[in-house]
Write a protein that holds these residues in place. Structure first.
Motif, PDB file in Angstrom:
ATOM      1  N   TYR A   1     -47.542  -2.884  40.567  1.00  0.00           N
ATOM      2  CA  TYR A   1     -47.975  -2.545  41.921  1.00  0.00           C
ATOM      3  C   TYR A   1     -46.858  -2.868  42.899  1.00  0.00           C
ATOM      4  O   TYR A   1     -46.431  -4.025  43.009  1.00  0.00           O
ATOM      5  N   HIS A   2     -46.373  -1.848  43.586  1.00  0.00           N
ATOM      6  CA  HIS A   2     -45.304  -2.071  44.573  1.00  0.00           C
ATOM      7  C   HIS A   2     -45.704  -1.584  45.953  1.00  0.00           C
ATOM      8  O   HIS A   2     -44.862  -1.567  46.857  1.00  0.00           O
ATOM      9  N   GLY A   3     -46.958  -1.163  46.147  1.00  0.00           N
ATOM     10  CA  GLY A   3     -47.404  -0.776  47.479  1.00  0.00           C
ATOM     11  C   GLY A   3     -48.070   0.577  47.505  1.00  0.00           C
ATOM     12  O   GLY A   3     -48.293   1.206  46.464  1.00  0.00           O
ATOM     13  N   SER A   4     -48.350   1.030  48.715  1.00  0.00           N
ATOM     14  CA  SER A   4     -49.212   2.192  48.879  1.00  0.00           C
ATOM     15  C   SER A   4     -48.566   3.346  49.642  1.00  0.00           C
ATOM     16  O   SER A   4     -49.180   4.392  49.816  1.00  0.00           O
ATOM     17  N   THR A   5     -47.360   3.177  50.149  1.00  0.00           N
ATOM     18  CA  THR A   5     -46.653   4.308  50.752  1.00  0.00           C
ATOM     19  C   THR A   5     -46.172   5.227  49.635  1.00  0.00           C
ATOM     20  O   THR A   5     -46.260   4.880  48.450  1.00  0.00           O
ATOM     21  N   VAL A   6     -45.638   6.395  49.991  1.00  0.00           N
ATOM     22  CA  VAL A   6     -45.326   7.378  48.950  1.00  0.00           C
ATOM     23  C   VAL A   6     -44.264   6.854  47.980  1.00  0.00           C
ATOM     24  O   VAL A   6     -44.422   6.942  46.763  1.00  0.00           O
ATOM     25  N   ALA A   7     -43.193   6.271  48.507  1.00  0.00           N
ATOM     26  CA  ALA A   7     -42.155   5.765  47.599  1.00  0.00           C
ATOM     27  C   ALA A   7     -42.649   4.543  46.831  1.00  0.00           C
ATOM     28  O   ALA A   7     -42.419   4.430  45.622  1.00  0.00           O
ATOM     29  N   SER A   8     -43.312   3.613  47.515  1.00  0.00           N
ATOM     30  CA  SER A   8     -43.695   2.383  46.812  1.00  0.00           C
ATOM     31  C   SER A   8     -44.827   2.634  45.811  1.00  0.00           C
ATOM     32  O   SER A   8     -44.854   2.012  44.749  1.00  0.00           O
ATOM     33  N   ALA A   9     -45.729   3.551  46.115  1.00  0.00           N
ATOM     34  CA  ALA A   9     -46.774   3.882  45.133  1.00  0.00           C
ATOM     35  C   ALA A   9     -46.167   4.627  43.949  1.00  0.00           C
ATOM     36  O   ALA A   9     -46.660   4.525  42.817  1.00  0.00           O
ATOM     37  N   SER A  10     -45.081   5.357  44.195  1.00  0.00           N
ATOM     38  CA  SER A  10     -44.392   6.023  43.088  1.00  0.00           C
ATOM     39  C   SER A  10     -43.680   4.999  42.212  1.00  0.00           C
ATOM     40  O   SER A  10     -43.679   5.099  40.985  1.00  0.00           O
ATOM     41  N   LEU A  11     -43.079   3.992  42.860  1.00  0.00           N
ATOM     42  CA  LEU A  11     -42.461   2.917  42.083  1.00  0.00           C
ATOM     43  C   LEU A  11     -43.525   2.186  41.273  1.00  0.00           C
ATOM     44  O   LEU A  11     -43.280   1.758  40.143  1.00  0.00           O
ATOM     45  N   GLY A  12     -44.701   2.030  41.846  1.00  0.00           N
ATOM     46  CA  GLY A  12     -45.806   1.422  41.123  1.00  0.00           C
ATOM     47  C   GLY A  12     -46.188   2.266  39.925  1.00  0.00           C
ATOM     48  O   GLY A  12     -45.852   3.450  39.851  1.00  0.00           O
ATOM     49  N   GLY A  13     -46.904   1.636  39.002  1.00  0.00           N
ATOM     50  CA  GLY A  13     -47.205   2.340  37.748  1.00  0.00           C
ATOM     51  C   GLY A  13     -48.686   2.496  37.489  1.00  0.00           C
ATOM     52  O   GLY A  13     -49.117   2.518  36.338  1.00  0.00           O
ATOM     53  N   MET A  14     -49.466   2.601  38.566  1.00  0.00           N
ATOM     54  CA  MET A  14     -50.912   2.727  38.372  1.00  0.00           C
ATOM     55  C   MET A  14     -51.306   4.201  38.406  1.00  0.00           C
ATOM     56  O   MET A  14     -51.217   4.851  39.448  1.00  0.00           O
ATOM     57  N   ASP A  15     -51.755   4.680  37.270  1.00  0.00           N
ATOM     58  CA  ASP A  15     -52.074   6.105  37.146  1.00  0.00           C
ATOM     59  C   ASP A  15     -53.092   6.546  38.187  1.00  0.00           C
ATOM     60  O   ASP A  15     -52.968   7.616  38.770  1.00  0.00           O
ATOM     61  N   PHE A  16     -54.108   5.698  38.414  1.00  0.00           N
ATOM     62  CA  PHE A  16     -55.179   6.121  39.328  1.00  0.00           C
ATOM     63  C   PHE A  16     -54.655   6.272  40.752  1.00  0.00           C
ATOM     64  O   PHE A  16     -55.235   6.982  41.556  1.00  0.00           O
ATOM     65  N   MET A  17     -53.536   5.606  41.074  1.00  0.00           N
ATOM     66  CA  MET A  17     -52.951   5.812  42.399  1.00  0.00           C
ATOM     67  C   MET A  17     -52.095   7.074  42.428  1.00  0.00           C
ATOM     68  O   MET A  17     -51.927   7.705  43.457  1.00  0.00           O
ATOM     69  N   HIS A  18     -51.518   7.413  41.267  1.00  0.00           N
ATOM     70  CA  HIS A  18     -50.645   8.588  41.209  1.00  0.00           C
ATOM     71  C   HIS A  18     -51.430   9.888  41.319  1.00  0.00           C
ATOM     72  O   HIS A  18     -50.940  10.876  41.860  1.00  0.00           O
ATOM     73  N   VAL A  19     -52.659   9.854  40.789  1.00  0.00           N
ATOM     74  CA  VAL A  19     -53.463  11.072  40.755  1.00  0.00           C
ATOM     75  C   VAL A  19     -53.640  11.623  42.165  1.00  0.00           C
ATOM     76  O   VAL A  19     -53.570  12.831  42.394  1.00  0.00           O
ATOM     77  N   GLN A  20     -53.846  10.696  43.110  1.00  0.00           N
ATOM     78  CA  GLN A  20     -54.080  11.136  44.490  1.00  0.00           C
ATOM     79  C   GLN A  20     -52.737  11.293  45.201  1.00  0.00           C
ATOM     80  O   GLN A  20     -51.963  10.352  45.279  1.00  0.00           O
TER      81      GLN A  20
END
Ligand code: PLP
Length: 450
Positions: free
Chosen positions: A147-166
């Motif tokens: 988990y690296h955050g919720s902005t577009v770049a930081s959510a992309s750096l993050g590895g949570m599939d359920f965040m990527h789907v949206q």
């Protein structure tokens, strides 16, 4: 209308199911807090096993932080850092952080949140490689479930599939490799051979992408929101060696681990590696005001300076004087009360012993682990295995709700209960935390059996 009704009518809370918000009739409204205890609008008090959201390290109700904020607001509430200008608090805070980070990490850029810090990392790293004449080095390597955050770049750096789907993430240029999750992905395996396997996965991906294309590796020393994933002791030194071998920048996301959580000022100090860039937020101000910081090595800053180029990046509130003044005083409190040493020598070991003695033997518990004052209790369907109830993630929310009903705020991550209390927690409060989880496990066991 009550606050709960207004909440349901108008307010969209973070990372929430809005259907659930409706079902609950609006959010639980927290109105007051002192020390490690939060109180809601209906008069219920809860022990805060999460330090807000992994951040209120010095606990609630610190009058001196309010006083410092008031004094700075009256002196100078705001001025920017865009016009070759700055204000005193962020300059002092940068110098203070440079001292704590040590080594070559002597420069600090300010932002408002952990997500923004990681967006700064994203742009800074790519700018650095372009200035070094290697513009093709654009790829970031991260871990699944990071988990690296919720902005577009930081959510992309993050590895949570359920965040990527949206929202169509990750954006191009981010590769995710296995996480060092021994209980989940290396069950029964010798921890050191597991550490070698998890590190090797990084090297394999670097070779697959082409080392000349890789810009940086980013990781949380202990993955927090992913479920308190504590890597085996040698994992990070192996990762560091791989980054050095291929000349890849190493980024430590210390948003949760920083400021004493693991019993060291920073997670990289606990695990004994040296990053090129460090993201800090949360405990930097103990959550009293939003501020984050990106620590940067001399080599990167010298490259920027030598280029004569402008780093065209910044936020209106980069180096906000009130937030920085509060962060400085928060660091004073952490030092004065030796919260880092206390976590390492006293409360951290006390929590670890309580988990081992009182929770690990429970029939529902597969593993109870902690490091400093961050921990997780894995819930399993069958003792001695890592087999989950149902599809996984079924049991922990039940246990969490029993904890909350018994006056303890904790979080469920998949089928684990995670905890991260304020660093000022007492032994009696640690006992309460552990005993409440035990009572909740007993209640959940009856429920799951029926
Ligand atoms: N990085 C890590 C490791 C985090 O845990 C978090 C938040 O939980 C973030 C980044 C994002 O920080 P923020 O929510 O302040 O944007």
């Amino acid at each position: 209308a009550t606050l709960r009704q207004l909440d349901m009518a108008h307010h969209l809370p973070a990372q929430s199911s809005y259907a659930l918000q409706q079902q609950l009739g609006g959010s639980r409204v927290i109105t007051h807090a002192r020390g490690c205890t939060i109180t809601d609008g209906e008069g219920h008090s809860l022990l805060d096993g999460m330090a807000g959201l992994w951040c209120v390290n010095v606990g609630y109700g610190r009058e001196e932080l309010a006083e410092v904020a008031r004094a700075q607001m009256l002196e100078l509430p705001f001025y920017n850092t865009f016009f070759r200008t700055a204000t005193p608090p962020p300059i002092e805070l940068a110098a203070r952080l440079a001292g704590l980070l040590g080594g070559d990490l002597q420069h600090v850029f300010f932002n408002n949140s952990g997500s923004e810090s990681n967006d700064t990392v994203f742009r800074l790293v790519r700018t650095y490689w372009a200035l070094k004449g290697q513009p093709q080095r654009t790829v970031f390597i991260s871990r699944r479930n990071a988990y690296h955050g919720s902005t577009v770049a930081s959510a992309s750096l993050g590895g949570m599939d359920f965040m990527h789907v949206q929202g169509g993430m990750p954006i191009p240029g981010v590769e995710h490799v296995m996480q060092p999750y021994h209980f989940g992905e290396g069950f029964g395996e010798d921890p050191e051979s597991f550490a070698a396997r998890a590190a090797a996965a990084i090297e394999e991906r670097i070779l697959a992408v082409g080392p000349e294309n890789v810009a940086a590796f980013i990781g949380e020393p202990v993955q927090g929101a992913g479920g308190v994933i504590i890597p085996p002791p040698t994992y990070w030194q192996r990762v560091e060696a791989i980054c050095r071998k291929y000349g890849i920048l190493l980024v430590s996301d210390e948003v949760i681990c920083g400021f004493g959580r693991l019993g060291a000022w920073f997670g990289f100090q606990h695990f004994g590696f040296t990053p090129d860039i460090v993201s800090m937020a949360k405990g930097l101000s103990s959550g009293y005001l939003p501020i984050s910081a990106t620590g940067v090595s001399r080599e990167i800053v010298e490259t920027l300076r030598a280029s004569g180029e402008e780093f065209t990046h910044g936020y209106t509130y980069s180096g906000h004087p009130v937030c920085a003044a509060v962060a400085l005083r928060n660091l004073d409190i952490i030092e004065r009360e030796d919260l880092v040493g206390r976590t390492a020598r006293d409360t951290g070991p006390y929590l670890a012993a309580a988990l081992a003695e009182r929770l690990a033997p429970h029939p529902l518990v597969g593993e109870a682990r902690s490091l400093g004052l961050i921990g997780a209790v894995e819930i399993v369907a069958e003792k001695g295995t890592n087999r989950r109830h149902g599809k996984g993630g079924q049991a922990a929310p039940i246990v969490r709700d029993h904890c909350i009903a018994r006056g303890l705020m904790v979080r469920a991550v998949r089928d684990a209960i995670v905890m991260s209390p304020p660093l000022v927690i007492s032994h009696a409060e640690i006992d309460q935390l552990v005993d409440t989880i035990k009572a909740a496990l007993d209640a959940a066991q009856a429920e799951l059996a029926s």
